[in-house]
Structure formats: C-alpha cells, structure tokens
Design a protein around this motif. Structure first.
Motif, PDB file in Angstrom:
ATOM      1  N   SER A  48      -5.335  -7.815   2.668  1.00 52.54           N
ATOM      2  CA  SER A  48      -3.897  -8.014   2.862  1.00 52.54           C
ATOM      3  C   SER A  48      -3.174  -6.682   3.010  1.00 52.54           C
ATOM      4  O   SER A  48      -2.226  -6.566   3.794  1.00 52.54           O
ATOM      5  CB  SER A  48      -3.321  -8.800   1.674  1.00 52.54           C
ATOM      6  OG  SER A  48      -3.881 -10.090   1.600  1.00 52.54           O
ATOM      7  N   LEU A  49      -3.627  -5.675   2.270  1.00 54.54           N
ATOM      8  CA  LEU A  49      -3.033  -4.346   2.390  1.00 54.54           C
ATOM      9  C   LEU A  49      -3.239  -3.782   3.787  1.00 54.54           C
ATOM     10  O   LEU A  49      -2.312  -3.224   4.391  1.00 54.54           O
ATOM     11  CB  LEU A  49      -3.657  -3.405   1.345  1.00 54.54           C
ATOM     12  CG  LEU A  49      -3.146  -1.959   1.337  1.00 54.54           C
ATOM     13  CD1 LEU A  49      -1.691  -1.897   0.864  1.00 54.54           C
ATOM     14  CD2 LEU A  49      -4.033  -1.084   0.448  1.00 54.54           C
ATOM     15  N   GLN A  50      -4.449  -3.938   4.324  1.00 51.04           N
ATOM     16  CA  GLN A  50      -4.741  -3.446   5.664  1.00 51.04           C
ATOM     17  C   GLN A  50      -3.955  -4.206   6.733  1.00 51.04           C
ATOM     18  O   GLN A  50      -3.721  -3.679   7.822  1.00 51.04           O
ATOM     19  CB  GLN A  50      -6.248  -3.548   5.949  1.00 51.04           C
ATOM     20  CG  GLN A  50      -7.111  -2.702   5.028  1.00 51.04           C
ATOM     21  CD  GLN A  50      -6.677  -1.249   5.016  1.00 51.04           C
ATOM     22  OE1 GLN A  50      -6.591  -0.598   6.057  1.00 51.04           O
ATOM     23  NE2 GLN A  50      -6.393  -0.721   3.818  1.00 51.04           N
ATOM     24  N   GLU A  51      -3.542  -5.406   6.419  1.00 50.93           N
ATOM     25  CA  GLU A  51      -2.730  -6.183   7.362  1.00 50.93           C
ATOM     26  C   GLU A  51      -1.263  -5.786   7.314  1.00 50.93           C
ATOM     27  O   GLU A  51      -0.464  -6.278   8.099  1.00 50.93           O
ATOM     28  CB  GLU A  51      -2.877  -7.675   7.050  1.00 50.93           C
ATOM     29  CG  GLU A  51      -4.270  -8.222   7.375  1.00 50.93           C
ATOM     30  CD  GLU A  51      -4.437  -9.664   6.928  1.00 50.93           C
ATOM     31  OE1 GLU A  51      -3.522 -10.182   6.248  1.00 50.93           O
ATOM     32  OE2 GLU A  51      -5.484 -10.268   7.246  1.00 50.93           O
ATOM     33  N   GLY A  52      -0.911  -4.882   6.380  1.00 51.15           N
ATOM     34  CA  GLY A  52       0.449  -4.359   6.344  1.00 51.15           C
ATOM     35  C   GLY A  52       1.344  -4.922   5.257  1.00 51.15           C
ATOM     36  O   GLY A  52       2.541  -4.634   5.229  1.00 51.15           O
ATOM     37  N   TYR A  53       0.770  -5.700   4.339  1.00 48.75           N
ATOM     38  CA  TYR A  53       1.565  -6.269   3.252  1.00 48.75           C
ATOM     39  C   TYR A  53       1.605  -5.332   2.043  1.00 48.75           C
ATOM     40  O   TYR A  53       0.689  -4.516   1.840  1.00 48.75           O
ATOM     41  CB  TYR A  53       0.978  -7.607   2.801  1.00 48.75           C
ATOM     42  CG  TYR A  53       1.126  -8.715   3.807  1.00 48.75           C
ATOM     43  CD1 TYR A  53       2.307  -9.443   3.900  1.00 48.75           C
ATOM     44  CD2 TYR A  53       0.080  -9.033   4.671  1.00 48.75           C
ATOM     45  CE1 TYR A  53       2.447 -10.462   4.825  1.00 48.75           C
ATOM     46  CE2 TYR A  53       0.214 -10.053   5.606  1.00 48.75           C
ATOM     47  CZ  TYR A  53       1.401 -10.762   5.676  1.00 48.75           C
ATOM     48  OH  TYR A  53       1.530 -11.768   6.601  1.00 48.75           O
ATOM     49  N   ILE A  54       2.658  -5.454   1.244  1.00 50.41           N
ATOM     50  CA  ILE A  54       2.695  -4.844  -0.082  1.00 50.41           C
ATOM     51  C   ILE A  54       2.032  -5.854  -1.003  1.00 50.41           C
ATOM     52  O   ILE A  54       2.556  -6.949  -1.216  1.00 50.41           O
ATOM     53  CB  ILE A  54       4.137  -4.562  -0.542  1.00 50.41           C
ATOM     54  CG1 ILE A  54       4.792  -3.530   0.389  1.00 50.41           C
ATOM     55  CG2 ILE A  54       4.159  -4.068  -1.986  1.00 50.41           C
ATOM     56  CD1 ILE A  54       6.259  -3.267   0.076  1.00 50.41           C
ATOM     57  N   THR A  55       0.864  -5.513  -1.516  1.00 49.59           N
ATOM     58  CA  THR A  55       0.108  -6.478  -2.310  1.00 49.59           C
ATOM     59  C   THR A  55       0.513  -6.403  -3.773  1.00 49.59           C
ATOM     60  O   THR A  55       0.664  -5.320  -4.345  1.00 49.59           O
ATOM     61  CB  THR A  55      -1.406  -6.232  -2.187  1.00 49.59           C
ATOM     62  OG1 THR A  55      -1.738  -4.935  -2.691  1.00 49.59           O
ATOM     63  CG2 THR A  55      -1.837  -6.326  -0.730  1.00 49.59           C
ATOM     64  N   VAL A  56       0.694  -7.566  -4.370  1.00 50.51           N
ATOM     65  CA  VAL A  56       1.068  -7.681  -5.776  1.00 50.51           C
ATOM     66  C   VAL A  56      -0.032  -8.489  -6.464  1.00 50.51           C
ATOM     67  O   VAL A  56      -0.197  -9.686  -6.199  1.00 50.51           O
ATOM     68  CB  VAL A  56       2.427  -8.387  -5.938  1.00 50.51           C
ATOM     69  CG1 VAL A  56       2.801  -8.497  -7.408  1.00 50.51           C
ATOM     70  CG2 VAL A  56       3.507  -7.649  -5.150  1.00 50.51           C
ATOM     71  N   THR A  57      -0.808  -7.822  -7.320  1.00 51.44           N
ATOM     72  CA  THR A  57      -1.979  -8.437  -7.929  1.00 51.44           C
ATOM     73  C   THR A  57      -1.863  -8.470  -9.446  1.00 51.44           C
ATOM     74  O   THR A  57      -1.896  -7.414 -10.090  1.00 51.44           O
ATOM     75  CB  THR A  57      -3.260  -7.659  -7.541  1.00 51.44           C
ATOM     76  OG1 THR A  57      -3.305  -7.498  -6.114  1.00 51.44           O
ATOM     77  CG2 THR A  57      -4.504  -8.387  -8.019  1.00 51.44           C
TER      78      THR A  57
END
Length: 209
Positions: free
Chosen positions: A168-177
C-alpha cells in the motif's frame, strides 16, 4: 499525553518493523501505558529531499490531532499503538489507508570491496546512500592482507502479494498500521514444540552418560 517516535529516514514495513528503533520507541511508550505513534518516511536517494520531512509532518497532523482528541475523551484504545509510513511522493499521496503488518523483507548480503570509498550508508529501507568521504578512511591497499573490506548490498526482496503495509505504501498511500506487543509463533510451531520439549531433558541426560 501522546508520544511520537520519528520521523524515520526510510520506511518501516513488514518484517523490518521487528527490529526498527523508531517502532521500538513507540512500543516502549505503549508498554508503559502511554499512547504512541511511530512515523517513517520512505526516503529514496536522488528523489527525496529534506523538505519532504516538513510535508510528511504536515500530512500526519490530522492523525495526531484525532488521536489527541480521543485521548482527551478517554476513548482511545489501550491495546495497540500505531505505525505510520509515508510514501516517497508524500506531496501527492493518495490518502490514509488502514493496513496490517505484512511479511515484506529485503534480502541482504556482503560484497568485498577494495576501498572504503566503495562503501555507503545503509538506511532502514536497506537502500544505499553514498557518503562524502574523509581523508582518514583507509584504502584496502594500505591494510594488512589479513584484513578485508566489505559492504552490505541488496540481493533481492520478498514483497507481499496481498493488501499489506509495504504494498500500500508503494501504491502511494499513507499507511496506518495498528501494532500490539506480542509476537506469537504460528500454530504449527506451537504444536511442534509441544511434542519436542518433553524429550529435551531426556536427550540431554542420555548424552551425558
């Protein structure tokens, strides 16, 4: 009260979360009952610059403010902390995305080099950044033959196929885990060691006879 750990130079996703100092800082706060947030920016040499840290901080402000509001109302969950990764193109990110920790990891190795000038600085993303070198650094030709110079190098990567933090990060999202404190082994390992452990003492005793 909220503890913010970061912003780290390099992403912290997948298996890299396990040994990340940035994530560990947030986890330590979590252990002590303090809500925490670890932040990492997916720095890429030749593309990223220091201004991206300002953009990353600004992009995280809504998350920080929302957490503070929940903490003030005493409605913030106490059984986890958050790990947030910001994409390289943070200025044009696609928004926030709730993700789970994946199994992505970069495979590393060692390569022999002839001088310290061929080395570099290893970021938590496991990509190489060239350092500015000083005259005090040794060349292999000046070292005793029994000494060797090596540098770490990327030899491959394992990337999740499903919808996890790294992808998801590589797709351009700010990931919240959301992350917890415990690292449980899978059921197969638990079953194996349940059968294995009772025989350990017996094997050790017989080997000493």
């Amino acid at each position: 009260m909220l503890v913010i750990s970061g912003i780290n130079m390099g992403s912290n996703c997948g298996y890299h979360i396990v040994y990340s100092g940035t994530v560990a800082g947030a986890r330590e706060s979590f252990f002590n009952g303090v809500p925490a947030l670890s932040l990492s920016y997916d720095w890429v040499g030749g593309t990223s610059n220091v201004d991206d840290y300002t953009l990353a901080a600004e992009a995280c402000l809504p998350i920080v403010n929302a957490m503070l509001a929940e903490i003030k109302k005493k409605t913030y969950p106490q059984k986890c902390f958050l790990n947030v990764d910001l994409p390289t193109s943070v200025a044009s990110h696609k928004g926030y995305k709730l993700t789970k920790q994946g199994k992505s990891i970069v495979k590393m190795g060692w390569k022999q080099v002839t001088s310290a000038a061929q080395g570099g600085q290893m970021l938590s993303t496991m990509t190489m950044e060239t350092n500015s070198l000083t005259s005090s650094e040794m060349d292999a030709s000046t070292m005793p033959k029994e000494h060797r110079l090596f540098k770490r190098e990327v030899r491959g990567a394992v990337v999740d196929e499903d919808d996890t933090d790294y992808r998801s990060l590589q797709e351009g999202y700010i990931t919240v885990t959301p992350l917890g404190a415990l690292s449980h082994a899978d059921i197969e390992c638990q079953a194996y060691f349940k059968d294995w452990l009772p025989g350990v003492a017996e094997c050790f005793s017989s080997s000493t006879l």
